[in-house]
Design a protein around this motif. Structure first.
Motif, PDB file in Angstrom:
ATOM      1  N   GLU A   8       0.841  -1.199   0.000  1.00  0.00           N
ATOM      2  CA  GLU A   8       0.000   0.000   0.000  1.00  0.00           C
ATOM      3  C   GLU A   8       0.875   1.248   0.000  1.00  0.00           C
ATOM      4  O   GLU A   8       1.852   1.344   0.737  1.00  0.00           O
ATOM      5  CB  GLU A   8      -0.928   0.017   1.217  1.00  0.00           C
ATOM      6  CG  GLU A   8      -1.822   1.238   1.289  1.00  0.00           C
ATOM      7  CD  GLU A   8      -2.909   1.117   2.356  1.00  0.00           C
ATOM      8  OE1 GLU A   8      -3.679   2.090   2.524  1.00  0.00           O
ATOM      9  OE2 GLU A   8      -3.004   0.059   3.017  1.00  0.00           O
ATOM     10  N   HIS A  32       2.388  -2.132  -8.913  1.00  0.00           N
ATOM     11  CA  HIS A  32       2.087  -1.206  -7.816  1.00  0.00           C
ATOM     12  C   HIS A  32       2.540   0.223  -8.088  1.00  0.00           C
ATOM     13  O   HIS A  32       1.842   1.177  -7.721  1.00  0.00           O
ATOM     14  CB  HIS A  32       2.727  -1.723  -6.513  1.00  0.00           C
ATOM     15  CG  HIS A  32       2.348  -0.910  -5.317  1.00  0.00           C
ATOM     16  ND1 HIS A  32       1.109  -1.015  -4.713  1.00  0.00           N
ATOM     17  CD2 HIS A  32       3.032   0.044  -4.619  1.00  0.00           C
ATOM     18  CE1 HIS A  32       1.056  -0.167  -3.692  1.00  0.00           C
ATOM     19  NE2 HIS A  32       2.193   0.475  -3.618  1.00  0.00           N
ATOM     20  N   HIS A  43      -3.777   6.882  -4.277  1.00  0.00           N
ATOM     21  CA  HIS A  43      -3.623   5.883  -3.227  1.00  0.00           C
ATOM     22  C   HIS A  43      -3.638   4.533  -3.922  1.00  0.00           C
ATOM     23  O   HIS A  43      -4.555   4.245  -4.703  1.00  0.00           O
ATOM     24  CB  HIS A  43      -4.778   5.991  -2.228  1.00  0.00           C
ATOM     25  CG  HIS A  43      -4.516   5.351  -0.915  1.00  0.00           C
ATOM     26  ND1 HIS A  43      -4.455   6.058   0.262  1.00  0.00           N
ATOM     27  CD2 HIS A  43      -4.279   4.061  -0.581  1.00  0.00           C
ATOM     28  CE1 HIS A  43      -4.205   5.236   1.261  1.00  0.00           C
ATOM     29  NE2 HIS A  43      -4.102   4.007   0.768  1.00  0.00           N
ATOM     30  N   ILE A  45      -3.276   0.254  -3.667  1.00  0.00           N
ATOM     31  CA  ILE A  45      -3.283  -0.963  -2.862  1.00  0.00           C
ATOM     32  C   ILE A  45      -3.177  -2.152  -3.810  1.00  0.00           C
ATOM     33  O   ILE A  45      -3.946  -2.262  -4.772  1.00  0.00           O
ATOM     34  CB  ILE A  45      -4.562  -1.070  -2.015  1.00  0.00           C
ATOM     35  CG1 ILE A  45      -4.641   0.102  -1.020  1.00  0.00           C
ATOM     36  CG2 ILE A  45      -4.613  -2.411  -1.262  1.00  0.00           C
ATOM     37  CD1 ILE A  45      -5.918   0.132  -0.200  1.00  0.00           C
ATOM     38  N   ALA A  87     -11.008  -1.650   2.482  1.00  0.00           N
ATOM     39  CA  ALA A  87      -9.979  -0.674   2.116  1.00  0.00           C
ATOM     40  C   ALA A  87     -10.602   0.586   1.545  1.00  0.00           C
ATOM     41  O   ALA A  87     -10.159   1.706   1.843  1.00  0.00           O
ATOM     42  CB  ALA A  87      -9.019  -1.298   1.114  1.00  0.00           C
TER      43      ALA A  87
END
Length: 204
Positions: A8, A32, A43, A45, A87
């Motif tokens: 994350e 990622h 953001h 995850i 999340a």
């Protein structure tokens, strides 16, 4: 259960939330870093697949190439939907993007079929949906990008086109990008994905 291993990277307040799902043999680091190259402050995850197929990480079991263990798929899709829901609530983003490649695209598609409210945007790279999905009106209005290879031996083009037709029939706003090769991610796909992520939807 929501105890997935994941990577994350925190984002700016109000920025989009992007979930990335790796292909077979990849891990949570495969995609990622990509979203923040396009969406500054996003953001991100990235959950890790928790099934090992001869040492290669996947998100659900299969019985053979292109033959899924459907019970396992839906069990794990339900668990992943819980993970995404939690999340999403924690981050509080209004634009939520799912990005998946190959096996990652397949679990993402299954989650969206089960819980279409979780994502506003879906980027599905080389998905393989070898069954006839039920109708899902909750996908009406969702932005979807599907990319594929015309000669992909793992995700046959006719099945991809059938899946694109199903998405369109649900009311999703589908863009497609085809390249002449196989299962590899080609540069035009990367460009299409970057454009899809950067094209922030305007409020209705």
């Amino acid at each position: 259960m929501t105890d997935h291993v994941f990577s994350e990277t925190g984002g700016a307040p109000g920025a989009p939330l992007v979930f990335t799902f790796h292909g077979t043999g990849g891990d949570e680091h495969q995609f990622h870093d990509f979203p923040r190259q396009v969406l500054e402050g996003a953001h991100v995850i990235s959950p890790r697949g928790d099934v090992s197929e001869h040492g290669a990480l996947r998100y659900f079991r299969r019985k053979a190439e292109g033959v899924y263990d459907m019970d396992d798929l839906w069990t794990r899709a339900a668990a992943m939907a819980e993970f995404v829901e939690a999340a999403k609530a924690r981050v509080g983003a209004t634009r939520v993007v799912g990005l998946g490649y190959s096996n990652g695209a397949n679990i993402l598609a299954a989650v969206a079929m089960r819980a279409p409210h979780l994502f506003t945007d879906l980027a599905l790279l080389h998905p393989l949906i070898p069954w006839d999905p039920d109708t899902q009106p909750g996908l009406d209005g969702a932005r979807v990008l599907v990319t594929a290879g015309e000669r992909d031996p793992i995700c046959p083009a006719p099945l991809t086109r059938s899946f694109v037709g199903w998405l369109s029939a649900q009311g999703a706003k589908v863009d497609t990008l085809w390249h002449p090769g196989g299962h590899e991610i080609a540069q035009p796909e990367v460009q299409a994905l970057a454009g899809f992520l950067a094209d922030t939807p305007k409020p209705a």
